[in-house]
Design an enzyme around this catalytic site. Sequence first.
Site, mmCIF file in Angstrom:
data_model
loop_
_atom_site.group_PDB
_atom_site.id
_atom_site.type_symbol
_atom_site.label_atom_id
_atom_site.label_comp_id
_atom_site.label_asym_id
_atom_site.label_seq_id
_atom_site.Cartn_x
_atom_site.Cartn_y
_atom_site.Cartn_z
ATOM 1 N N PHE A 11 0.736 -1.264 0.068
ATOM 2 C CA PHE A 11 -0.014 0.103 0.100
ATOM 3 C C PHE A 11 0.854 1.109 -0.139
ATOM 4 C CE2 PHE A 11 -3.636 2.379 1.196
ATOM 5 C CZ PHE A 11 -4.578 1.793 0.238
ATOM 6 N N GLY A 12 1.722 1.228 -0.859
ATOM 7 C CA GLY A 12 2.700 2.264 -1.069
ATOM 8 C C GLY A 12 2.221 3.097 -2.224
ATOM 9 N N VAL A 14 2.182 2.504 -5.364
ATOM 10 C CA VAL A 14 1.355 1.952 -6.281
ATOM 11 C C VAL A 14 -0.047 1.341 -5.855
ATOM 12 C CG1 VAL A 14 1.336 -0.121 -8.007
ATOM 13 C CG2 VAL A 14 3.540 1.312 -7.707
ATOM 14 N N LYS A 127 9.417 -5.866 -10.102
ATOM 15 C CA LYS A 127 10.192 -6.286 -11.197
ATOM 16 C C LYS A 127 11.289 -7.351 -10.481
ATOM 17 C CE LYS A 127 11.305 -1.750 -11.091
ATOM 18 N NZ LYS A 127 10.271 -1.159 -10.917
ATOM 19 N N GLU A 151 2.252 -6.081 -16.659
ATOM 20 C CA GLU A 151 2.270 -4.879 -17.682
ATOM 21 C C GLU A 151 2.827 -3.716 -16.778
ATOM 22 O OE1 GLU A 151 1.650 -3.987 -21.215
ATOM 23 O OE2 GLU A 151 2.894 -2.630 -20.476
ATOM 24 N N VAL A 154 7.142 -3.088 -16.173
ATOM 25 C CA VAL A 154 7.675 -2.295 -17.333
ATOM 26 C C VAL A 154 7.192 -0.960 -17.837
ATOM 27 C CG1 VAL A 154 9.127 -2.353 -19.356
ATOM 28 C CG2 VAL A 154 8.876 -4.379 -18.022
ATOM 29 N N GLY A 156 5.671 1.457 -16.431
ATOM 30 C CA GLY A 156 4.771 2.182 -15.835
ATOM 31 C C GLY A 156 3.403 2.087 -16.595
ATOM 32 N N GLU A 212 15.234 8.566 -5.598
ATOM 33 C CA GLU A 212 14.980 8.274 -4.286
ATOM 34 C C GLU A 212 16.094 9.027 -3.466
ATOM 35 O OE1 GLU A 212 13.335 4.561 -3.588
ATOM 36 O OE2 GLU A 212 12.629 4.306 -5.688
ATOM 37 N N LYS A 227 14.010 -4.302 -16.237
ATOM 38 C CA LYS A 227 12.850 -4.416 -17.191
ATOM 39 C C LYS A 227 13.256 -5.148 -18.500
ATOM 40 C CE LYS A 227 11.251 -0.207 -15.149
ATOM 41 N NZ LYS A 227 11.434 1.183 -14.791
#
Lengths: 338, 338
Positions: A11-12, A14, A127, A151, A154, A156, A212, A227
């Site tokens: 639950f970050g 994404v 990934k 999907e 790679v 986004g 980051e 990727k």
Amino acid sequence: MDDCRLILLGFGAVGKGVARGISLKKEMINEKYGINLKIVAAADSSTSAICQDGLDEELLLKTKEESGKLLSYPEYGSDISGIDVLDAVDYDVLIEASPTNIEDAEPAKSFTLKAFADGKDVVTSNKGHLALFYKELIEAKEKAGVDFKFEASVGGAMPIINLCQETLASCGISSIKGILNGTTNYILSRMTTEGMSYENTLAEAQQLGIAETNPTQDVEGIDAACKVVILANSVLGIDATYDDVEVRGISDVSLDAINLAKEEGYFVKLIGEVSEKQLKVSPRLVKKNSPFAIDGTLNLANVTTDLADDITVMGKGAGSLETASAMLTDLINIIKDK
Amino acid sequence: MDDCRLILLGFGAVGKGVARGISLKKEMINEKYGINLKIVAAADSSTSAICQDGLDEELLLKTKEESGKLLSYPEYGSDISGIDVLDAVDYDVLIEASPTNIEDAEPAKSFTLKAFADGKDVVTSNKGHLALFYKELIEAKEKAGVDFKFEASVGGAMPIINLCQETLASCGISSIKGILNGTTNYILSRMTTEGMSYENTLAEAQQLGIAETNPTQDVEGIDAACKVVILANSVLGIDATYDDVEVRGISDVSLDAINLAKEEGYFVKLIGEVSEKQLKVSPRLVKKNSPFAIDGTLNLANVTTDLADDITVMGKGAGSLETASAMLTDLINIIKDK
């Protein structure tokens, strides 16, 4: 109308995007495909919210925002976490959105294999497990007879795996070359346009949240190399793993080199290359008028096919809702075939 | 293994590309999807070759090349043509590759409606019937409960309809802006880079076979406008027909205007725009660093979505095998769902 019960692990950025995307799109999906999406469990790194009747997506987002923990979700907050969530509730599809781990691929690998073993479909943005254990995952998926879509792993929001597998289904694909990491493309673009040093540009990108605090995965090409491995396996059918990729990042690209290239009509870009001959991530010169000369955090992929010649696609390589959109498309393509 | 019996109507550049594509890909399709593709009839404008056991694709191509007529196909040449071919043989899918007719959409419209009435799936590359009678065709298709796919009608090999409908299935799409005609893009690009007049560049394009002897459909924006209508209907769900498009071509774009734009960092491109607000084809300025600044005969489409932000795709907008690749992908996506 059928229910499709989802467990959302992670639950970050994404995971939150997925909750928001479902909140925005569940009515459309219901009308168009006759499927009622229900998040029956959502988990962050140490807690969760679990309810067989379905959780409220906006309340999940609000709870996380306000308390930092899904444990605080009214009535249904729980200290169950990790893989145990998969046993705590009945579900149909696992939405796996835990952070990428390129050391041992955990917890994504265990989450995914457990879901397969239980006969569940999985959609992932991760990934790590794909780059390290692709073959093992696909074998487990096939043994289980379930769907597995990735999907979002790679590019986004930029469609590339489904684009190659489905939208170009008639074509043989011999190579993919692309800008597969938005952070490094931002840094290289800013160095080029502003004449700033690598160190200063990285610091700026960190301040803006584009890089980051520990930028290693991006700037050393690790993210792009993951990727490359995923595309090699899923699109070109090459049995490869992370160690097969030749990787060089951008941390030793000097402003001098960028300026020299610029004078000759070239830009320096971090290019991932996938072909039978080589799997490679490295800084490369691209012509200033080529499609590869994109600025900012965009991703781009150039696909070389036999029948359709070259097809190029570009889009946002990151972003919460953008990445979630790719996972929701995967989910729709799983449920509409049921 | 099942047979999929095809009738191929139209044996110009696209029809030949389909025959070549099937010759190249039937083994792959057989292995991957367990379907044996068989052309049971192929027809040019006045003759055909018909054989229930299947025709040889390479012999079809050779016959057409050498004699100009499929009538000369050994043993199975026939003077049956047009719509009668659809009654002459049992088949599963019509591959409709007749030339676009923007006056009354014939013969594509009759071919397609007859196939629907007979309960057959249709794959088409034709723009005329889609641009003039989209609603009528879709209603007939739905009444018949068959598949109808037309990726090749917009952008040739560049995926755009399936990309929006399937690869971006989670997203709402609010607009598409694109370079949808390769001939005009070639002419404008050459005027820009070579400083040649419109008339001389058009003559060059005609010599190279990039522009037709009668270039009206391309240079007056008619071809691009057909594509705008097809995208409006199929992707944005706008009930539009050809007359709803505001169309201006490139025949009055002067070299002066192009040079002036160039001095200010812009190129002139023929842009098709599809949104609820407007359906329009017109010469527009695009920034020299934008993705729209592509040269040559390439097509490009920029899709604005709600969840995934902007997605851009580019590829060859024409070409025999390239356009056929889109039809073969449509065919694969029909047969794999059976």
